[in-house]
Every structure is written in structure tokens, then in C-alpha cells.
Design a protein around this motif. Structure first.
Motif, PDB file in Angstrom:
ATOM      1  N   LEU A  69     -14.234   5.502  -2.434  1.00 10.97           N
ATOM      2  CA  LEU A  69     -13.097   5.164  -3.287  1.00 10.97           C
ATOM      3  C   LEU A  69     -11.874   6.011  -2.932  1.00 10.97           C
ATOM      4  CD1 LEU A  69     -14.897   4.753  -6.718  1.00 10.97           C
ATOM      5  CD2 LEU A  69     -13.729   2.950  -5.414  1.00 10.97           C
ATOM      6  N   ALA A  70     -12.086   7.292  -2.641  1.00 13.00           N
ATOM      7  CA  ALA A  70     -10.969   8.161  -2.236  1.00 13.00           C
ATOM      8  C   ALA A  70     -10.356   7.658  -0.941  1.00 13.00           C
ATOM      9  CB  ALA A  70     -11.451   9.606  -2.076  1.00 13.00           C
ATOM     10  N   ASP A  71     -11.183   7.264   0.020  1.00 11.41           N
ATOM     11  CA  ASP A  71     -10.663   6.724   1.285  1.00 11.41           C
ATOM     12  C   ASP A  71      -9.855   5.458   1.039  1.00 11.41           C
ATOM     13  OD1 ASP A  71     -11.912   8.771   2.634  1.00 11.41           O
ATOM     14  OD2 ASP A  71     -13.574   7.531   3.359  1.00 11.41           O
ATOM     15  N   GLU A  72     -10.370   4.589   0.170  1.00  9.22           N
ATOM     16  CA  GLU A  72      -9.683   3.341  -0.152  1.00  9.22           C
ATOM     17  C   GLU A  72      -8.320   3.598  -0.796  1.00  9.22           C
ATOM     18  OE1 GLU A  72     -10.490  -0.440  -3.129  1.00  9.22           O
ATOM     19  OE2 GLU A  72     -12.222   0.611  -2.288  1.00  9.22           O
ATOM     20  N   LEU A  73      -8.247   4.658  -1.603  1.00  4.79           N
ATOM     21  CA  LEU A  73      -7.010   4.967  -2.330  1.00  4.79           C
ATOM     22  C   LEU A  73      -6.095   5.921  -1.578  1.00  4.79           C
ATOM     23  CD1 LEU A  73      -8.558   5.391  -5.872  1.00  4.79           C
ATOM     24  CD2 LEU A  73      -7.171   3.478  -5.051  1.00  4.79           C
ATOM     25  N   GLY A  74      -6.560   6.459  -0.461  1.00  6.32           N
ATOM     26  CA  GLY A  74      -5.735   7.394   0.298  1.00  6.32           C
ATOM     27  C   GLY A  74      -5.562   8.729  -0.406  1.00  6.32           C
ATOM     28  N   THR A  75      -6.637   9.217  -1.022  1.00  2.00           N
ATOM     29  CA  THR A  75      -6.584  10.473  -1.738  1.00  2.00           C
ATOM     30  C   THR A  75      -7.866  11.263  -1.455  1.00  2.00           C
ATOM     31  OG1 THR A  75      -6.155  11.467  -3.906  1.00  2.00           O
ATOM     32  CG2 THR A  75      -7.589   9.526  -3.868  1.00  2.00           C
ATOM     33  N   VAL A  76      -8.010  12.407  -2.106  1.00  3.43           N
ATOM     34  CA  VAL A  76      -9.229  13.214  -1.932  1.00  3.43           C
ATOM     35  C   VAL A  76     -10.046  13.193  -3.205  1.00  3.43           C
ATOM     36  CG1 VAL A  76      -8.293  14.676  -0.155  1.00  3.43           C
ATOM     37  CG2 VAL A  76      -7.996  15.322  -2.535  1.00  3.43           C
ATOM     38  N   LEU A  82       0.833  -1.202   0.000  1.00  5.28           N
ATOM     39  CA  LEU A  82       0.000   0.000   0.000  1.00  5.28           C
ATOM     40  C   LEU A  82       0.873   1.260   0.000  1.00  5.28           C
ATOM     41  CD1 LEU A  82      -2.740   1.480   0.289  1.00  5.28           C
ATOM     42  CD2 LEU A  82      -2.495   1.183   2.772  1.00  5.28           C
ATOM     43  N   ILE A  83       1.908   1.262   0.815  1.00  2.18           N
ATOM     44  CA  ILE A  83       2.815   2.410   0.863  1.00  2.18           C
ATOM     45  C   ILE A  83       3.485   2.609  -0.491  1.00  2.18           C
ATOM     46  CG2 ILE A  83       4.981   3.268   1.873  1.00  2.18           C
ATOM     47  CD1 ILE A  83       4.042   1.821   4.490  1.00  2.18           C
ATOM     48  N   GLU A  84       3.942   1.532  -1.099  1.00  2.00           N
ATOM     49  CA  GLU A  84       4.572   1.628  -2.422  1.00  2.00           C
ATOM     50  C   GLU A  84       3.587   2.155  -3.465  1.00  2.00           C
ATOM     51  OE1 GLU A  84       6.151  -2.244  -3.298  1.00  2.00           O
ATOM     52  OE2 GLU A  84       7.791  -2.028  -1.857  1.00  2.00           O
ATOM     53  N   ALA A  85       2.354   1.667  -3.425  1.00  2.00           N
ATOM     54  CA  ALA A  85       1.354   2.124  -4.398  1.00  2.00           C
ATOM     55  C   ALA A  85       1.101   3.615  -4.257  1.00  2.00           C
ATOM     56  CB  ALA A  85       0.046   1.343  -4.221  1.00  2.00           C
ATOM     57  N   ILE A  86       0.946   4.082  -3.015  1.00  2.00           N
ATOM     58  CA  ILE A  86       0.681   5.504  -2.786  1.00  2.00           C
ATOM     59  C   ILE A  86       1.885   6.350  -3.204  1.00  2.00           C
ATOM     60  CG2 ILE A  86       0.332   7.255  -0.987  1.00  2.00           C
ATOM     61  CD1 ILE A  86      -1.455   5.152   0.415  1.00  2.00           C
ATOM     62  N   ALA A  87       3.075   5.864  -2.907  1.00  2.00           N
ATOM     63  CA  ALA A  87       4.284   6.650  -3.187  1.00  2.00           C
ATOM     64  C   ALA A  87       4.713   6.605  -4.651  1.00  2.00           C
ATOM     65  CB  ALA A  87       5.430   6.157  -2.303  1.00  2.00           C
TER      66      ALA A  87
END
Length: 192
Positions: free
Chosen positions: A185-192, A154-159
Motif C-alpha cells: 500500500l505504501a508503494d502504491e501511494l508513494g509513501t513509507v 498521480l502527481i497532483e494526488a501526491i502533491a
């Protein structure tokens, strides 16, 4: 809102039931078969969808094997943004709960029942006693390692991955019909 395994106590409330652990615990977590009967027969909690099971900073009340349903575990920023860390389904474990029990520290995330959820709860002393059993300990540490690898991914995907690629993968992961809001979906992806 009800705190099932976080917070100071386990109160009885509407929508929650407690009963001796059925064979579902053995079915979902075969690693408990070598434990003494008193450790295998823990109360079972059934909570409705949306129940807050624990919050960031709460003391951990025990180890929660999920028997049915799903728990969403997330972290929130002070600005209200939220990042889903993982989901716990039957046969898996909550990394946040086990880490809190291992370290004797407060919980480091928030857990919410996605739908009606049934779980057992091994109190901290029973969890420590169960760790003396090699089968249970190996199972917990193996799932811990798997969950840690998922979090690293998850960290790699976000970064390192572009948002459009992550969104496409998330949409495909929801099947042919997406039953989620833009915010979910934004919460799941760690975005807004």
C-alpha cells in the motif's frame, strides 16, 4: 528474475513460452487489424508472477501489448522507496516502453508481472512500421494521452491530497477485502 523486454536480449528460460500471436492480440488490440500479417503475428511470452520485465536504464527491446495478466510499472529512489506509476492490463499500453521507443532512449522505470502474464512483443522496427498505419498510430497516441493524464493525476494526488484521504481511496479501490501488505500500500501511494 528474467528480463522479458528490457535488457540486452530475450533469452529462453523456464516459465517462459513463445508462440505465434493468437487471436487474443486482435481481440485486445483491434487497432492491429489494419497491419500487415507479419506485424500481427509476433511471438507471445508467458511469464510467471514476479518476473521483472524491464529495469530503469535498460534498452527497450520493443512494444509489449499485454494479452493477459497485469504489469506494475514503478520508479525507485536511491534510498529504496518505490512509487507505482501505473499498471498495464490487456488493451492498454506501457507509456515507459512507448516513450523509450519514440525517443530512442533507455527505459525510465521498472516493470514487474503482477501475476502470470502473457504479452506479445513488437520489436522496435516493427513498432515504427506499425505507426505508419493511421488506426494503430491513433490508438497508441490516444492511450498515451490517457496514461499521461493518469500520471498527472498521480502527481497532483501526491502533491496536494492528504495521505489519509489517499489511503482511504486506495483501500476502497481494493474492494471489500484488502489483500495487500502495508508495504504494498505504501508503494502504491508513494509513501513509507
Amino acid at each position: 528474475v528474467f528480463m522479458a523486454w528490457g535488457g540486452p536480449a530475450l533469452p529462453r528460460m523456464a516459465g517462459m513460452s513463445a508462440a505465434p500471436a493468437p487471436t487474443a492480440l486482435l481481440d485486445r488490440y483491434p487497432c492491429v487489424s489494419g497491419l500487415p500479417a507479419r506485424l500481427r503475428h509476433q511471438p507471445v511470452l508467458t511469464v510467471p508472477a514476479g518476473t521483472v520485465l524491464f529495469r530503469d536504464g535498460d534498452p527497450c527491446q520493443g512494444f509489449p501489448p499485454v494479452l493477459d495478466g497485469e504489469v506494475r510499472v514503478s520508479r525507485a529512489a536511491p534510498n529504496g522507496r518505490e512509487l507505482e506509476l501505473y499498471r498495464v492490463v490487456p488493451g492498454e499500453l506501457c507509456l515507459v516502453s512507448s516513450a523509450a521507443l519514440f525517443a530512442g532512449q533507455p527505459l525510465g522505470a521498472r516493470g514487474v508481472a503482477v501475476g502470470p502474464t502473457t504479452l506479445a512483443l513488437l520489436p522496435p522496427g516493427a513498432f515504427r512500421e506499425a505507426l505508419a498505419d493511421a488506426g494503430f498510430r491513433d490508438y497508441v497516441l490516444g492511450l498515451y494521452a490517457t496514461r499521461l493524464a493518469d500520471l498527472t493525476g498521480l502527481i497532483e494526488a501526491i502533491a496536494f491530497q492528504r495521505l489519509d484521504s489517499r489511503l482511504a481511496a486506495a483501500l476502497l479501490g481494493h474492494g471489500p477485502a484488502v489483500q495487500a501488505t502495508h508495504q504494498a500500500l505504501a508503494d502504491e501511494l508513494g509513501t513509507v
